[in-house]
Design a protein around this motif. Structure first.
Motif, PDB file in Angstrom:
ATOM      1  N   ARG A  98       0.810  -1.222   0.000  1.00  0.00           N
ATOM      2  CA  ARG A  98       0.000   0.000   0.000  1.00  0.00           C
ATOM      3  C   ARG A  98       0.841   1.270   0.000  1.00  0.00           C
ATOM      4  O   ARG A  98       0.381   2.328  -0.437  1.00  0.00           O
ATOM      5  CB  ARG A  98      -0.930  -0.008   1.206  1.00  0.00           C
ATOM      6  N   VAL A  99       2.065   1.171   0.507  1.00  0.00           N
ATOM      7  CA  VAL A  99       2.934   2.354   0.519  1.00  0.00           C
ATOM      8  C   VAL A  99       3.968   2.299  -0.601  1.00  0.00           C
ATOM      9  O   VAL A  99       4.950   3.033  -0.584  1.00  0.00           O
ATOM     10  CB  VAL A  99       3.632   2.517   1.883  1.00  0.00           C
ATOM     11  N   GLY A 114      -8.650  -6.266  -8.505  1.00  0.00           N
ATOM     12  CA  GLY A 114      -8.594  -5.790  -9.883  1.00  0.00           C
ATOM     13  C   GLY A 114      -8.047  -6.853 -10.825  1.00  0.00           C
ATOM     14  O   GLY A 114      -8.722  -7.241 -11.803  1.00  0.00           O
ATOM     15  N   PRO A 115      -6.833  -7.356 -10.595  1.00  0.00           N
ATOM     16  CA  PRO A 115      -6.300  -8.440 -11.432  1.00  0.00           C
ATOM     17  C   PRO A 115      -7.170  -9.688 -11.389  1.00  0.00           C
ATOM     18  O   PRO A 115      -7.293 -10.393 -12.388  1.00  0.00           O
ATOM     19  CB  PRO A 115      -4.921  -8.714 -10.823  1.00  0.00           C
ATOM     20  N   CYS A 116      -7.779  -9.967 -10.240  1.00  0.00           N
ATOM     21  CA  CYS A 116      -8.647 -11.146 -10.115  1.00  0.00           C
ATOM     22  C   CYS A 116      -9.842 -11.024 -11.051  1.00  0.00           C
ATOM     23  O   CYS A 116     -10.164 -11.959 -11.802  1.00  0.00           O
ATOM     24  CB  CYS A 116      -9.110 -11.297  -8.672  1.00  0.00           C
ATOM     25  N   ARG A 117     -10.479  -9.887 -11.038  1.00  0.00           N
ATOM     26  CA  ARG A 117     -11.641  -9.677 -11.904  1.00  0.00           C
ATOM     27  C   ARG A 117     -11.242  -9.760 -13.376  1.00  0.00           C
ATOM     28  O   ARG A 117     -11.953 -10.358 -14.191  1.00  0.00           O
ATOM     29  CB  ARG A 117     -12.290  -8.332 -11.601  1.00  0.00           C
ATOM     30  N   ALA A 175      -6.106  -6.847   0.642  1.00  0.00           N
ATOM     31  CA  ALA A 175      -5.315  -6.031  -0.285  1.00  0.00           C
ATOM     32  C   ALA A 175      -6.192  -5.194  -1.198  1.00  0.00           C
ATOM     33  O   ALA A 175      -5.691  -4.342  -1.945  1.00  0.00           O
ATOM     34  CB  ALA A 175      -4.400  -6.928  -1.120  1.00  0.00           C
ATOM     35  N   GLY A 176      -7.485  -5.413  -1.173  1.00  0.00           N
ATOM     36  CA  GLY A 176      -8.406  -4.602  -1.955  1.00  0.00           C
ATOM     37  C   GLY A 176      -8.147  -4.682  -3.447  1.00  0.00           C
ATOM     38  O   GLY A 176      -7.963  -5.757  -4.012  1.00  0.00           O
ATOM     39  N   SER A 177      -8.100  -3.528  -4.105  1.00  0.00           N
ATOM     40  CA  SER A 177      -7.981  -3.480  -5.558  1.00  0.00           C
ATOM     41  C   SER A 177      -6.665  -4.057  -6.064  1.00  0.00           C
ATOM     42  O   SER A 177      -6.579  -4.469  -7.218  1.00  0.00           O
ATOM     43  CB  SER A 177      -8.130  -2.038  -6.047  1.00  0.00           C
ATOM     44  N   GLU A 231     -16.717  -9.004  -5.737  1.00  0.00           N
ATOM     45  CA  GLU A 231     -16.434  -8.008  -4.711  1.00  0.00           C
ATOM     46  C   GLU A 231     -15.755  -8.638  -3.505  1.00  0.00           C
ATOM     47  O   GLU A 231     -15.771  -9.865  -3.324  1.00  0.00           O
ATOM     48  CB  GLU A 231     -17.716  -7.316  -4.260  1.00  0.00           C
ATOM     49  N   ALA A 232     -15.146  -7.783  -2.700  1.00  0.00           N
ATOM     50  CA  ALA A 232     -14.566  -8.246  -1.437  1.00  0.00           C
ATOM     51  C   ALA A 232     -15.693  -8.462  -0.431  1.00  0.00           C
ATOM     52  O   ALA A 232     -16.764  -7.853  -0.519  1.00  0.00           O
ATOM     53  CB  ALA A 232     -13.577  -7.218  -0.908  1.00  0.00           C
ATOM     54  N   SER A 233     -15.457  -9.331   0.514  1.00  0.00           N
ATOM     55  CA  SER A 233     -16.452  -9.613   1.539  1.00  0.00           C
ATOM     56  C   SER A 233     -16.789  -8.347   2.320  1.00  0.00           C
ATOM     57  O   SER A 233     -15.914  -7.565   2.693  1.00  0.00           O
ATOM     58  CB  SER A 233     -15.926 -10.680   2.503  1.00  0.00           C
TER      59      SER A 233
END
Length: 413
Positions: free
Chosen positions: A318-319, A366-369, A360-362, A389-391
């Protein structure tokens, strides 16, 4: 014996409501009670969730209301049904490899009113250790609700396959458990020992813990609380292990032997690492939390402080940590390819990704979708109807375990 709310001792009413029934009328009443225990809702929603006709549900609700067991409120053309206050605490336990989450609520309360505890012990800590810690934590959590409330139902989610016929581990029994292990029985015995040591003041019999796979119960929670109108829901839990749960028409689909949804053991590399299941190149050996951290350590060696855990890797990504971001993107892609193939078989309406990797969110989703869209047929990836979507249900597997106790608990006379 009265069937209303008055005159019952600690937890006895809930015990009576969940007792085995005789006759179609009592069975219908109990189906409604269990549905409302899981989630209060409109009468039309109860029709869908119970699988009964509108007339049958209406009759059962009227009888339950006359007996003071449910309360109703007119909302437009529909009727909202909730359980009247009862004695008894429902508890769900999600046993992970490294940590355990416990959730609990009064049986007539809603999910948002539940309380939770996270313990830094899990299956890898060894059965004597985690069983004791969990039993103590359950006892303490229940005591927070005060008198006269006692433990009424208990569900246990474990990261292993459970046979729906026997309630025991489906073969092969994988580490850290051994053949003949019964974590639900061990937890029940420890709770009984704790109560005996406290003098056995609670007269209510302890509930028998009900056990199921953690991904299955995550799917159940998502279906009940977040996607009740979806016909087919696939919930993928990606943490130390990778598994999936499937709900069809609001009901869990476990398969003949309880191994439906074991997406983590789909082979993706025939020459890959050996897996605990006896296979080779399973998806879990590539994107399981421990494996991702191990692969990063191989790259970093001793030159840089390695990631301590998947959570640490996500925080660094994230950073802007380049290696962490690349590894998470690739993990999302590999997960998406596997999910896309599953979509071609079961054609779900919604895919929910939970577990540590989903944090990890997007970076992962994103790559998963994208990979799902690449792999799944166009008809299976209808952008207008298909959801990835995430849970959104916090502690989904623990909440699912709580629902398992409410929906599946029976008491012997």
């Amino acid at each position: 014996m009265r069937r209303g709310l008055d005159g019952w001792g600690t937890g006895v009413l809930l015990r009576e409501l969940l007792r085995g029934t005789k006759g179609a009328k009592q069975e219908n009443r109990q189906k409604i009670v269990r549905a409302v225990l899981s989630r209060a809702g409109n009468q039309s929603d109860l029709v869908r969730r119970s699988g009964m006709s509108s007339a049958t549900v209406s009759e059962a609700v009227r009888e339950l209301e006359r007996n003071g067991i449910v309360q109703t409120e007119r909302q437009g053309r529909d009727t909202f049904v909730r359980l009247a206050p009862v004695d008894g605490v429902a508890v769900g336990v999600e046993l992970g490899y490294q940590k355990t989450v416990i959730v609990g609520r009064l049986a007539h309360h809603e999910r948002h009113e539940s309380v939770s505890r996270t313990l830094q012990v899990g299956a890898s800590s060894g059965e004597p250790h985690w069983v004791r810690a969990v039993a103590v934590a359950v006892q303490e959590l229940v005591s927070e609700f005060g008198e006269p409330h006692a433990l009424a139902t208990l569900g246990l989610a474990v990261p292993r396959m459970i046979s729906p016929r026997t309630g025991r581990f489906a073969p092969p029994t994988l580490p850290p458990w051994e053949e003949g292990s019964a974590p639900d029985v061990s937890l029940a015995e420890e709770l009984a020992d704790l109560r005996a040591a406290a003098g056995g003041r609670d007269r209510q019999p302890l509930p028998r813990p009900l056990i199921d796979n953690d991904a299955n119960l995550g799917a159940l929670a998502e279906s009940v609380y977040a996607h009740s109108g979806r016909e087919i829901l696939l919930y993928v839990k990606a943490s130390t292990g990778v598994g999936a749960g499937l709900c069809v028409g609001g009901r869990l689909f476990r398969g003949a032997s309880g191994v439906a949804g074991e997406i983590g053991h789909v082979m993706v590399d025939p020459n890959g690492r050996f897996c605990l299941c006896g296979g080779r190149g399973c998806l879990e050996t590539l994107i399981g939390a421990d494996r991702l951290v191990d692969r990063a350590r191989l790259v970093l060696g001793e030159r840089i402080t390695a990631y301590r855990s998947l959570t640490d890797m996500i925080e660094k990504a994230r950073v802007g940590d380049a290696l962490a971001r690349r590894m998470l993107r690739e993990a999302g892609t590999q997960l998406g390819y596997a999910i896309g193939n599953v979509c071609n078989i079961i054609n779900p309406n919604v895919v929910v990704v939970g577990g540590s990797l989903a944090q990890a969110g997007s970076l992962v989703l994103g790559p998963c979708r994208d990979a799902i869209e690449t792999t799944a047929m166009a008809a299976a990836f209808d952008a207008d109807r298909f959801v990835v979507e995430a849970s959104t249900v916090e502690h989904a597997s623990a909440q699912g375990a709580l629902l398992l106790g409410l929906e599946g608990t029976t008491y012997r006379d």
